[in-house]
Design an enzyme around this catalytic site. Sequence first.
Site, PDB file in Angstrom:
ATOM      1  N   SER A   1     -18.217  25.322 -23.576  1.00  0.00           N
ATOM      2  CA  SER A   1     -18.490  23.910 -23.845  1.00  0.00           C
ATOM      3  C   SER A   1     -19.926  23.597 -23.462  1.00  0.00           C
ATOM      4  O   SER A   1     -20.322  23.764 -22.303  1.00  0.00           O
ATOM      5  CB  SER A   1     -17.533  23.027 -23.039  1.00  0.00           C
ATOM      6  OG  SER A   1     -18.014  21.692 -23.053  1.00  0.00           O
TER       7      SER A   1
ATOM      8  N   HIS B   1     -17.843  24.799 -28.309  1.00  0.00           N
ATOM      9  CA  HIS B   1     -17.125  23.533 -28.193  1.00  0.00           C
ATOM     10  C   HIS B   1     -18.142  22.454 -27.835  1.00  0.00           C
ATOM     11  O   HIS B   1     -18.889  22.606 -26.863  1.00  0.00           O
ATOM     12  CB  HIS B   1     -16.064  23.686 -27.101  1.00  0.00           C
ATOM     13  CG  HIS B   1     -15.174  22.512 -26.898  1.00  0.00           C
ATOM     14  ND1 HIS B   1     -14.019  22.311 -27.631  1.00  0.00           N
ATOM     15  CD2 HIS B   1     -15.239  21.475 -26.031  1.00  0.00           C
ATOM     16  CE1 HIS B   1     -13.414  21.205 -27.220  1.00  0.00           C
ATOM     17  NE2 HIS B   1     -14.142  20.671 -26.242  1.00  0.00           N
TER      18      HIS B   1
ATOM     19  N   ASP C   1     -18.623  18.471 -26.987  1.00  0.00           N
ATOM     20  CA  ASP C   1     -17.901  17.279 -26.537  1.00  0.00           C
ATOM     21  C   ASP C   1     -18.680  16.018 -26.844  1.00  0.00           C
ATOM     22  O   ASP C   1     -19.780  15.807 -26.332  1.00  0.00           O
ATOM     23  CB  ASP C   1     -17.677  17.356 -25.022  1.00  0.00           C
ATOM     24  CG  ASP C   1     -16.675  18.428 -24.656  1.00  0.00           C
ATOM     25  OD1 ASP C   1     -15.538  18.354 -25.152  1.00  0.00           O
ATOM     26  OD2 ASP C   1     -17.036  19.344 -23.886  1.00  0.00           O
TER      27      ASP C   1
ATOM     28  N   MET D   1     -18.725  11.973 -26.570  1.00  0.00           N
ATOM     29  CA  MET D   1     -18.134  10.865 -25.792  1.00  0.00           C
ATOM     30  C   MET D   1     -18.882   9.574 -26.098  1.00  0.00           C
ATOM     31  O   MET D   1     -20.122   9.578 -26.153  1.00  0.00           O
ATOM     32  CB  MET D   1     -18.242  11.164 -24.296  1.00  0.00           C
ATOM     33  CG  MET D   1     -17.647  12.496 -23.894  1.00  0.00           C
ATOM     34  SD  MET D   1     -17.839  12.752 -22.122  1.00  0.00           S
ATOM     35  CE  MET D   1     -17.182  14.430 -21.974  1.00  0.00           C
TER      36      MET D   1
ATOM     37  N   HIS E   1     -15.301  18.136 -30.494  1.00  0.00           N
ATOM     38  CA  HIS E   1     -14.202  17.416 -29.841  1.00  0.00           C
ATOM     39  C   HIS E   1     -14.613  15.956 -29.704  1.00  0.00           C
ATOM     40  O   HIS E   1     -15.453  15.616 -28.874  1.00  0.00           O
ATOM     41  CB  HIS E   1     -13.966  18.075 -28.468  1.00  0.00           C
ATOM     42  CG  HIS E   1     -12.914  17.416 -27.633  1.00  0.00           C
ATOM     43  ND1 HIS E   1     -12.749  17.694 -26.287  1.00  0.00           N
ATOM     44  CD2 HIS E   1     -11.952  16.508 -27.945  1.00  0.00           C
ATOM     45  CE1 HIS E   1     -11.751  16.985 -25.807  1.00  0.00           C
ATOM     46  NE2 HIS E   1     -11.253  16.248 -26.786  1.00  0.00           N
TER      47      HIS E   1
ATOM     48  N   MET F   1     -14.181  12.575 -28.440  1.00  0.00           N
ATOM     49  CA  MET F   1     -13.550  11.680 -27.456  1.00  0.00           C
ATOM     50  C   MET F   1     -14.149  10.297 -27.685  1.00  0.00           C
ATOM     51  O   MET F   1     -14.915   9.770 -26.872  1.00  0.00           O
ATOM     52  CB  MET F   1     -13.832  12.195 -26.037  1.00  0.00           C
ATOM     53  CG  MET F   1     -13.016  13.434 -25.704  1.00  0.00           C
ATOM     54  SD  MET F   1     -13.634  14.290 -24.240  1.00  0.00           S
ATOM     55  CE  MET F   1     -14.956  15.226 -25.001  1.00  0.00           C
TER      56      MET F   1
ATOM     57  N   GLY G   1     -13.550  13.295 -20.164  1.00  0.00           N
ATOM     58  CA  GLY G   1     -14.692  12.465 -19.802  1.00  0.00           C
ATOM     59  C   GLY G   1     -15.755  13.189 -18.996  1.00  0.00           C
ATOM     60  O   GLY G   1     -16.929  12.853 -19.080  1.00  0.00           O
ATOM     61  N   PHE G   2     -15.340  14.191 -18.238  1.00  0.00           N
ATOM     62  CA  PHE G   2     -16.289  14.867 -17.360  1.00  0.00           C
ATOM     63  C   PHE G   2     -15.974  16.359 -17.258  1.00  0.00           C
ATOM     64  O   PHE G   2     -14.800  16.749 -17.248  1.00  0.00           O
ATOM     65  CB  PHE G   2     -16.233  14.254 -15.949  1.00  0.00           C
ATOM     66  CG  PHE G   2     -16.599  12.805 -15.937  1.00  0.00           C
ATOM     67  CD1 PHE G   2     -17.927  12.400 -15.818  1.00  0.00           C
ATOM     68  CD2 PHE G   2     -15.619  11.831 -16.099  1.00  0.00           C
ATOM     69  CE1 PHE G   2     -18.266  11.053 -15.837  1.00  0.00           C
ATOM     70  CE2 PHE G   2     -15.942  10.481 -16.122  1.00  0.00           C
ATOM     71  CZ  PHE G   2     -17.281  10.093 -15.992  1.00  0.00           C
TER      72      PHE G   2
ATOM     73  N   GLY H   1     -16.317  19.980 -15.012  1.00  0.00           N
ATOM     74  CA  GLY H   1     -16.267  20.352 -13.598  1.00  0.00           C
ATOM     75  C   GLY H   1     -15.067  19.855 -12.823  1.00  0.00           C
ATOM     76  O   GLY H   1     -15.071  19.879 -11.594  1.00  0.00           O
TER      77      GLY H   1
ATOM     78  N   ASP I   1      -8.465  22.819 -22.594  1.00  0.00           N
ATOM     79  CA  ASP I   1      -9.815  22.335 -22.278  1.00  0.00           C
ATOM     80  C   ASP I   1      -9.785  21.589 -20.957  1.00  0.00           C
ATOM     81  O   ASP I   1      -9.087  20.582 -20.825  1.00  0.00           O
ATOM     82  CB  ASP I   1     -10.257  21.404 -23.423  1.00  0.00           C
ATOM     83  CG  ASP I   1     -11.658  20.859 -23.260  1.00  0.00           C
ATOM     84  OD1 ASP I   1     -12.402  21.317 -22.375  1.00  0.00           O
ATOM     85  OD2 ASP I   1     -12.006  19.955 -24.048  1.00  0.00           O
ATOM     86  N   GLY I   2     -10.550  22.107 -19.998  1.00  0.00           N
ATOM     87  CA  GLY I   2     -10.699  21.422 -18.719  1.00  0.00           C
ATOM     88  C   GLY I   2     -10.280  22.287 -17.549  1.00  0.00           C
ATOM     89  O   GLY I   2      -9.129  22.697 -17.464  1.00  0.00           O
ATOM     90  N   GLY I   3     -11.243  22.596 -16.686  1.00  0.00           N
ATOM     91  CA  GLY I   3     -10.930  23.348 -15.478  1.00  0.00           C
ATOM     92  C   GLY I   3     -10.549  24.800 -15.707  1.00  0.00           C
ATOM     93  O   GLY I   3      -9.853  25.395 -14.874  1.00  0.00           O
TER      94      GLY I   3
ATOM     95  N   GLY J   1     -16.522  25.174 -19.757  1.00  0.00           N
ATOM     96  CA  GLY J   1     -17.894  24.722 -19.578  1.00  0.00           C
ATOM     97  C   GLY J   1     -18.509  25.291 -18.315  1.00  0.00           C
ATOM     98  O   GLY J   1     -19.273  26.255 -18.341  1.00  0.00           O
TER      99      GLY J   1
HETATM  100  C1  DX5 Z   1     -13.937  17.161 -20.765  1.00  0.00           C
HETATM  101  C2  DX5 Z   1     -14.397  18.018 -21.928  1.00  0.00           C
HETATM  102  C3  DX5 Z   1     -14.450  19.468 -21.650  1.00  0.00           C
HETATM  103  C4  DX5 Z   1     -15.406  19.864 -20.569  1.00  0.00           C
HETATM  104  C5  DX5 Z   1     -14.796  21.029 -19.855  1.00  0.00           C
HETATM  105  O1  DX5 Z   1     -13.750  15.848 -21.188  1.00  0.00           O
HETATM  106  O2  DX5 Z   1     -13.540  17.814 -23.036  1.00  0.00           O
HETATM  107  O3  DX5 Z   1     -14.711  20.218 -22.830  1.00  0.00           O
HETATM  108  O4  DX5 Z   1     -16.665  20.233 -21.040  1.00  0.00           O
HETATM  109  O5  DX5 Z   1     -15.590  21.306 -18.770  1.00  0.00           O
HETATM  110  P1  DX5 Z   1     -15.113  22.274 -17.600  1.00  0.00           P
HETATM  111  O6  DX5 Z   1     -14.850  23.614 -18.210  1.00  0.00           O
HETATM  112  O7  DX5 Z   1     -16.290  22.262 -16.681  1.00  0.00           O
HETATM  113  O8  DX5 Z   1     -13.867  21.679 -16.994  1.00  0.00           O
HETATM  114 ZN    ZN Z   2     -13.745  19.153 -24.840  1.00  0.00          ZN
END
Ligand code: DX5
Ligand code: ZN
Length: 241
Positions: free
Chosen positions: A19, A44, A46, A48, A77, A79, A153-154, A156, A186-188, A208
């Site tokens: 990402s 990917h 993102d 927003m 993606h 959002m 939204g974020f 990490g 997606d996420g963590g 990411g």
């Molecule tokens: C969060 C995004 C993710 C984000 C993942 O809203 O959709 O794609 O970049 O980031 P990590 O891998 O750091 O959780």
């Molecule tokens: Zn994403």
Amino acid sequence: MSDRTLRSLSTKSIYIAPSLLAADFASLGPQVEAAEAAGADFFHLDIMDGHFVPNLSFGAGVVRAVRSYTDLPFDVHLMISDPDAYFASFVTAGADHITIHVESQGDTAATLQTIRDHGCSAGLSLKPGTALDAVLPFLDIVDLVLVMTVEPGFGGQAFMTDMLPRIQALRDVIDRDGHAVHVQVDGGITAATAALARDAGARMLVAGTSVFKAPEGMQAAIRSLRAPATTNGDTQALRSP
Ligand code: DX5
Ligand code: ZN
């Protein structure tokens, strides 16, 4: 031109999608080149809008700017609250796949069809607080379901292990009914949580922070996300109740 949509990929194989949200925005082009050399399967991106989620990221101009640095697919993606108003600008900028949220406004089925009509594959995502049932009626008309494993939204944030039963339930429905639909998370995503997500049935892993900020380097990081499930201490600890 060859089919670069995610529809053209096998739903059985593991794919790693860095990402760009976690990349160095001051040198996105070189970062994309480095991630491709390190083994990324696609990217990917993102988007927003500060309304659907409480953060802003980047727009179609940035997508267009990085498009010339790689031939790998771009998975966008969205959002954003109003995908109908903006998705076409991302197609023009070089998107190959577009995922919208089931919580967004508009006619979900119509938007998914219009995305396909524009030559992209189409995905549908849901926030952690939305019931899986919300996406199941669309399995015949999507190429991908994205299970958010953090609150969008974020970058990490920590992987929500309580999303694992949802990934498994989605995998079970897709296999039972024979849908040609990718399961993306997606996420963590880290080496440990990637193993859990793969075990539950996810095949496309978005990452990411664990890729772009990997102390061991991107190649080792991507390899560890792709590796078969292990029973090392970290993974075991996450599996325990
Ligand atoms: C969060 C995004 C993710 C984000 C993942 O809203 O959709 O794609 O970049 O980031 P990590 O891998 O750091 O959780
Ligand atoms: Zn994403």
